[in-house]
Scaffold this motif. Structure first.
Motif, PDB file in Angstrom:
ATOM      1  N   ILE A 173       0.827  -1.203   0.000  1.00 21.22           N
ATOM      2  CA  ILE A 173       0.000   0.000   0.000  1.00 21.22           C
ATOM      3  C   ILE A 173       0.862   1.255   0.000  1.00 21.22           C
ATOM      4  O   ILE A 173       1.878   1.324   0.684  1.00 21.22           O
ATOM      5  N   SER A 174       0.431   2.260  -0.762  1.00 21.93           N
ATOM      6  CA  SER A 174       1.048   3.590  -0.694  1.00 21.93           C
ATOM      7  C   SER A 174      -0.040   4.637  -0.523  1.00 21.93           C
ATOM      8  O   SER A 174      -1.148   4.495  -1.042  1.00 21.93           O
ATOM      9  N   LEU A 175       0.284   5.679   0.221  1.00 20.58           N
ATOM     10  CA  LEU A 175      -0.650   6.784   0.481  1.00 20.58           C
ATOM     11  C   LEU A 175       0.144   8.072   0.300  1.00 20.58           C
ATOM     12  O   LEU A 175       0.798   8.528   1.229  1.00 20.58           O
ATOM     13  N   LYS A 176       0.109   8.644  -0.866  1.00 21.99           N
ATOM     14  CA  LYS A 176       1.026   9.738  -1.170  1.00 21.99           C
ATOM     15  C   LYS A 176       0.317  11.079  -1.327  1.00 21.99           C
ATOM     16  O   LYS A 176      -0.792  11.163  -1.832  1.00 21.99           O
ATOM     17  N   ALA A 177       1.026  12.110  -0.892  1.00 28.28           N
ATOM     18  CA  ALA A 177       0.583  13.486  -1.083  1.00 28.28           C
ATOM     19  C   ALA A 177       1.827  14.349  -1.234  1.00 28.28           C
ATOM     20  O   ALA A 177       2.921  13.954  -0.827  1.00 28.28           O
ATOM     21  N   HIS A 178       1.673  15.536  -1.823  1.00 27.28           N
ATOM     22  CA  HIS A 178       2.825  16.437  -1.896  1.00 27.28           C
ATOM     23  C   HIS A 178       3.021  17.160  -0.571  1.00 27.28           C
ATOM     24  O   HIS A 178       4.092  17.720  -0.306  1.00 27.28           O
ATOM     25  N   ASP A 179       1.991  17.133   0.272  1.00 29.52           N
ATOM     26  CA  ASP A 179       2.064  17.731   1.600  1.00 29.52           C
ATOM     27  C   ASP A 179       2.736  16.738   2.554  1.00 29.52           C
ATOM     28  O   ASP A 179       2.227  15.642   2.790  1.00 29.52           O
ATOM     29  N   VAL A 180       3.882  17.125   3.105  1.00 34.03           N
ATOM     30  CA  VAL A 180       4.670  16.207   3.929  1.00 34.03           C
ATOM     31  C   VAL A 180       3.924  15.795   5.188  1.00 34.03           C
ATOM     32  O   VAL A 180       3.867  14.610   5.538  1.00 34.03           O
ATOM     33  N   SER A 181       3.342  16.762   5.895  1.00 36.49           N
ATOM     34  CA  SER A 181       2.644  16.449   7.151  1.00 36.49           C
ATOM     35  C   SER A 181       1.463  15.514   6.918  1.00 36.49           C
ATOM     36  O   SER A 181       1.212  14.589   7.707  1.00 36.49           O
ATOM     37  N   LEU A 182       0.722  15.751   5.832  1.00 34.21           N
ATOM     38  CA  LEU A 182      -0.411  14.884   5.505  1.00 34.21           C
ATOM     39  C   LEU A 182       0.065  13.465   5.212  1.00 34.21           C
ATOM     40  O   LEU A 182      -0.539  12.485   5.665  1.00 34.21           O
ATOM     41  N   THR A 183       1.137  13.355   4.459  1.00 31.74           N
ATOM     42  CA  THR A 183       1.665  12.034   4.117  1.00 31.74           C
ATOM     43  C   THR A 183       2.084  11.275   5.366  1.00 31.74           C
ATOM     44  O   THR A 183       1.766  10.090   5.529  1.00 31.74           O
ATOM     45  N   ILE A 184       2.808  11.945   6.252  1.00 32.44           N
ATOM     46  CA  ILE A 184       3.254  11.300   7.488  1.00 32.44           C
ATOM     47  C   ILE A 184       2.055  10.825   8.301  1.00 32.44           C
ATOM     48  O   ILE A 184       2.023   9.686   8.793  1.00 32.44           O
ATOM     49  N   ALA A 185       1.055  11.688   8.438  1.00 30.85           N
ATOM     50  CA  ALA A 185      -0.133  11.325   9.224  1.00 30.85           C
ATOM     51  C   ALA A 185      -0.859  10.129   8.610  1.00 30.85           C
ATOM     52  O   ALA A 185      -1.331   9.237   9.336  1.00 30.85           O
ATOM     53  N   ALA A 186      -0.948  10.097   7.287  1.00 29.01           N
ATOM     54  CA  ALA A 186      -1.657   9.008   6.613  1.00 29.01           C
ATOM     55  C   ALA A 186      -0.940   7.669   6.812  1.00 29.01           C
ATOM     56  O   ALA A 186      -1.577   6.649   7.098  1.00 29.01           O
ATOM     57  N   TYR A 187       0.372   7.681   6.667  1.00 26.19           N
ATOM     58  CA  TYR A 187       1.123   6.429   6.848  1.00 26.19           C
ATOM     59  C   TYR A 187       1.083   5.963   8.300  1.00 26.19           C
ATOM     60  O   TYR A 187       1.011   4.761   8.572  1.00 26.19           O
ATOM     61  N   ARG A 188       1.143   6.895   9.233  1.00 26.82           N
ATOM     62  CA  ARG A 188       1.032   6.501  10.644  1.00 26.82           C
ATOM     63  C   ARG A 188      -0.294   5.800  10.911  1.00 26.82           C
ATOM     64  O   ARG A 188      -0.339   4.760  11.578  1.00 26.82           O
ATOM     65  N   LEU A 189      -1.366   6.372  10.377  1.00 29.55           N
ATOM     66  CA  LEU A 189      -2.692   5.785  10.588  1.00 29.55           C
ATOM     67  C   LEU A 189      -2.809   4.435   9.891  1.00 29.55           C
ATOM     68  O   LEU A 189      -3.352   3.478  10.460  1.00 29.55           O
ATOM     69  N   MET A 190      -2.293   4.342   8.679  1.00 26.45           N
ATOM     70  CA  MET A 190      -2.370   3.069   7.951  1.00 26.45           C
ATOM     71  C   MET A 190      -1.548   1.990   8.646  1.00 26.45           C
ATOM     72  O   MET A 190      -1.950   0.822   8.721  1.00 26.45           O
ATOM     73  N   SER A 191      -0.393   2.371   9.195  1.00 22.96           N
ATOM     74  CA  SER A 191       0.445   1.405   9.902  1.00 22.96           C
ATOM     75  C   SER A 191      -0.268   0.829  11.114  1.00 22.96           C
ATOM     76  O   SER A 191      -0.051  -0.333  11.483  1.00 22.96           O
ATOM     77  N   GLN A 192      -1.146   1.629  11.716  1.00 16.74           N
ATOM     78  CA  GLN A 192      -1.928   1.162  12.863  1.00 16.74           C
ATOM     79  C   GLN A 192      -3.139   0.325  12.437  1.00 16.74           C
ATOM     80  O   GLN A 192      -3.708  -0.404  13.247  1.00 16.74           O
ATOM     81  N   THR A 193      -3.494   0.443  11.158  1.00 16.27           N
ATOM     82  CA  THR A 193      -4.738  -0.171  10.670  1.00 16.27           C
ATOM     83  C   THR A 193      -4.525  -1.554  10.081  1.00 16.27           C
ATOM     84  O   THR A 193      -5.359  -2.453  10.259  1.00 16.27           O
ATOM     85  N   VAL A 194      -3.425  -1.747   9.341  1.00 14.64           N
ATOM     86  CA  VAL A 194      -3.183  -3.016   8.649  1.00 14.64           C
ATOM     87  C   VAL A 194      -1.759  -3.503   8.890  1.00 14.64           C
ATOM     88  O   VAL A 194      -0.909  -2.765   9.393  1.00 14.64           O
TER      89      VAL A 194
END
Length: 353
Positions: A173-194
């Motif tokens: 899975i990848s969750l990408k954005a050009h916004d660094v803070s958004l990207t970090i937050a998304a990966y943190r949440l996904m890491s907790q989810t799956v």
């Protein structure tokens, strides 16, 4: 740092996830149907330290080229597919090692089932890639009208469930954005989810200078937290730069040994040599060396053998001359115009030992 122990998948001859080393990816910017240009660029990426290469497959001509490209390279190849599920079936038939798709944009359930069935038969993993810039409107509406970490994860999970319903679990899975803070937050949440392996990246990061900074901050932060199993640094221009930066990010965190590491100090009023020029010369010549080695280029004796004593080899400037040192011990003194040559004599001696 302790990495999250994710599910391990195999892309060609490279494992991703679990306890496998974090791999560096890039993507060719040639026309895939131009087999000569594409294979030449793949070789350049391999030489730069790339582990996995992705290819754009916009049409049947590109899909048909996969078979010949595969014959000419050993590196795992991923096909980037959008909209036309038949292209995924074509590249699977021609030996592709993995797919990057959005299950939601290749048609209805029957199309997804056809691709998953073929991928499962050939043991080909699928990367679900969600980008903030192309997020489904229903997720934007649900989460406030703009991309959020929750929206990115919800979109990815919808795609994950489509594959899981077909009893398919070789997923990345990848969750990408050009916004660094958004990207970090998304990966943190996904890491907790799956528990699926995560492909890290800051998408549309920009040209070299801005892109390197954004990628190093975003990817580096996640890696330092133990999140991430493979990565791509997205830079406008030559993809070889993506690979080199990716390896440097991993090296800086102690996650990979690849080629030399250059230490050089900032210049100040104590410096009496042309340190910037010397450091640039050393950096250029080090690019040809693949052996892990720490090399120091220091501006004066204050920042010389003492502060760089952990370096395998190094030089420190004086007035018109400089010192060559090894593990903090001075080896010899040479004229300034001989510093680089003397340094590489010592480097070659270290490599040949």
């Amino acid at each position: 740092m302790e990495r999250k122990n994710t599910r391990k998948i195999k892309i060609g001859n490279v494992f991703v996830g679990g306890n496998a080393p974090i791999s560096v990816q890039s993507m060719t910017n040639t026309k895939t149907h131009d087999i000569c240009a594409t294979t030449e660029q793949i070789k350049e990426l391999v030489d730069a330290g790339c582990d996995i290469v992705r290819l754009a497959i916009p049409d049947e001509q590109a899909a048909q080229a996969i078979e010949q490209i595969k014959v000419q390279t050993d590196i795992p190849l991923i096909a980037d597919i959008h909209f036309d599920y038949r292209l995924a079936l074509m590249v699977i038939e021609r030996g592709i090692d993995a797919l990057r798709i959005n299950p939601g944009n290749i048609g209805g359930k029957e199309n997804v089932q056809a691709v998953v069935k073929a991928a499962k038969k050939q043991q080909i993993p699928i990367r679900i890639g969600v980008n903030a810039g192309s997020l489904d409107k229903k997720f934007l509406a649900k989460y406030g009208g703009h991309p959020t970490a929750e929206a990115l994860v919800a979109s990815a999970m919808e795609h994950v469930r489509l594959l899981e319903q077909e009893d398919f679990f070789d997923i990345k899975i990848s969750l990408k954005a050009h916004d660094v803070s958004l990207t970090i937050a998304a990966y943190r949440l996904m890491s907790q989810t799956v528990n699926y392996p995560l492909h890290l990246g800051i998408t549309e990061a920009g040209t070299y200078h801005s892109g390197v900074v954004k990628s190093a901050v975003g990817i580096g932060t996640l890696l330092a937290e133990g999140i991430g199993d493979t990565l791509r640094v997205s830079l406008t221009g030559n993809p070889v730069h993506e690979v080199k930066v990716g390896n440097e990010i991993l090296k800086s965190l102690g996650l990979k040994e690849y080629g030399p590491t250059l230490i050089s100090c900032p210049t100040c009023g104590r410096c009496n040599i042309d340190l910037a020029s010397i450091a640039s010369q050393v950096e250029a010549r080090l690019a040809e060396i693949k052996v892990p080695l720490t090399v120091a280029v220091m501006g004066c004796v204050v920042n010389g053998p003492g502060e760089a004593k952990e370096a395998d080899v190094g030089i420190a400037g004086g007035k018109g001359e400089g010192l060559v040192f090894r593990k903090g011990e001075i080896v010899r003194k040479v004229a300034e115009d001989q510093l680089v040559a003397a340094l590489f004599e010592e480097i070659n001696h270290q490599i040949e030992k």
